[in-house]
Design a protein around this motif. Structure first.
Motif, PDB file in Angstrom:
ATOM      1  N   ARG A  33      -9.888 -64.321  49.421  1.00 18.25           N
ATOM      2  CA  ARG A  33      -8.950 -65.049  48.575  1.00 18.25           C
ATOM      3  C   ARG A  33      -8.179 -64.072  47.685  1.00 18.25           C
ATOM      4  O   ARG A  33      -8.769 -63.204  47.052  1.00 18.25           O
ATOM      5  CB  ARG A  33      -9.703 -66.071  47.731  1.00 18.25           C
ATOM      6  CG  ARG A  33     -10.181 -67.235  48.585  1.00 18.25           C
ATOM      7  CD  ARG A  33     -10.989 -68.240  47.792  1.00 18.25           C
ATOM      8  NE  ARG A  33     -11.238 -69.443  48.553  1.00 18.25           N
ATOM      9  CZ  ARG A  33     -12.131 -69.534  49.536  1.00 18.25           C
ATOM     10  NH1 ARG A  33     -12.847 -68.495  49.878  1.00 18.25           N
ATOM     11  NH2 ARG A  33     -12.299 -70.677  50.182  1.00 18.25           N
ATOM     12  N   GLN A  35      -5.491 -63.882  44.519  1.00 14.60           N
ATOM     13  CA  GLN A  35      -5.050 -64.701  43.406  1.00 14.60           C
ATOM     14  C   GLN A  35      -4.381 -63.832  42.351  1.00 14.60           C
ATOM     15  O   GLN A  35      -4.819 -62.710  42.093  1.00 14.60           O
ATOM     16  CB  GLN A  35      -6.263 -65.415  42.811  1.00 14.60           C
ATOM     17  CG  GLN A  35      -5.970 -66.330  41.666  1.00 14.60           C
ATOM     18  CD  GLN A  35      -7.219 -67.048  41.194  1.00 14.60           C
ATOM     19  OE1 GLN A  35      -8.325 -66.736  41.610  1.00 14.60           O
ATOM     20  NE2 GLN A  35      -7.046 -68.015  40.322  1.00 14.60           N
ATOM     21  N   ARG A  88       0.785 -60.077  46.158  1.00 16.69           N
ATOM     22  CA  ARG A  88       0.027 -60.925  47.074  1.00 16.69           C
ATOM     23  C   ARG A  88       0.509 -60.824  48.512  1.00 16.69           C
ATOM     24  O   ARG A  88      -0.300 -60.749  49.437  1.00 16.69           O
ATOM     25  CB  ARG A  88       0.063 -62.371  46.603  1.00 16.69           C
ATOM     26  CG  ARG A  88      -0.725 -62.587  45.325  1.00 16.69           C
ATOM     27  CD  ARG A  88      -0.666 -64.014  44.887  1.00 16.69           C
ATOM     28  NE  ARG A  88       0.684 -64.317  44.401  1.00 16.69           N
ATOM     29  CZ  ARG A  88       1.048 -65.472  43.897  1.00 16.69           C
ATOM     30  NH1 ARG A  88       0.187 -66.447  43.806  1.00 16.69           N
ATOM     31  NH2 ARG A  88       2.275 -65.663  43.468  1.00 16.69           N
ATOM     32  N   ALA A 105      -4.880 -68.030  46.899  1.00 15.23           N
ATOM     33  CA  ALA A 105      -5.517 -69.003  46.000  1.00 15.23           C
ATOM     34  C   ALA A 105      -4.703 -69.108  44.719  1.00 15.23           C
ATOM     35  O   ALA A 105      -3.949 -68.206  44.360  1.00 15.23           O
ATOM     36  CB  ALA A 105      -6.938 -68.552  45.685  1.00 15.23           C
ATOM     37  N   GLY A 106      -4.879 -70.196  44.028  1.00 18.95           N
ATOM     38  CA  GLY A 106      -4.180 -70.378  42.756  1.00 18.95           C
ATOM     39  C   GLY A 106      -2.768 -70.851  42.951  1.00 18.95           C
ATOM     40  O   GLY A 106      -2.325 -71.195  44.042  1.00 18.95           O
TER      41      GLY A 106
END
Length: 107
Positions: A33, A35, A88, A105-106
């Motif tokens: 993940r 974030q 990201r 994520a987020g």
């Protein structure tokens, strides 16, 4: 290991430090993940990568490749890779090229 059997000090070696085992880190569900976080960093955003398998030495090698690819700094803290800035998309492309299952994520 129970507390009664734990060696803390020895007259031969002095203070004894326990080495954390590599198996102590949870492998998770197999999804990495990524974030973006800025909480506790005075507004400066970092990209956090969680869920990577391996030891801290393996994570540091992967971190070096991420820093070269993104052109920024970063660190490993408690099994979480932190890269400075919002990187990201670059990190996702790098990890997918290495056959990791990646999820952003987020928000």
């Amino acid at each position: 290991m129970s507390r009664e059997n734990r060696l803390v000090y020895s007259t031969d070696r002095g203070r004894v430090k326990e080495e954390p085992s590599q198996e102590s880190r949870r492998s998770g569900d197999g999804i990495v993940r990524i974030q973006r976080e800025s909480k506790g960093r005075k507004g400066k955003g970092v990209t956090c990568v969680r869920g990577l398998p391996g030891s801290d030495a393996d994570l540091k090698l992967l971190l070096a490749d991420m820093k070269k690819r993104c052109g920024c700094g970063g660190t490993v803290k408690d099994g979480v890779i932190e890269i400075q800035g919002d990187k990201r998309s670059e990190i996702k492309a790098l990890l997918e090229a290495r056959d990791f299952r990646v999820k952003l994520a987020g928000g």
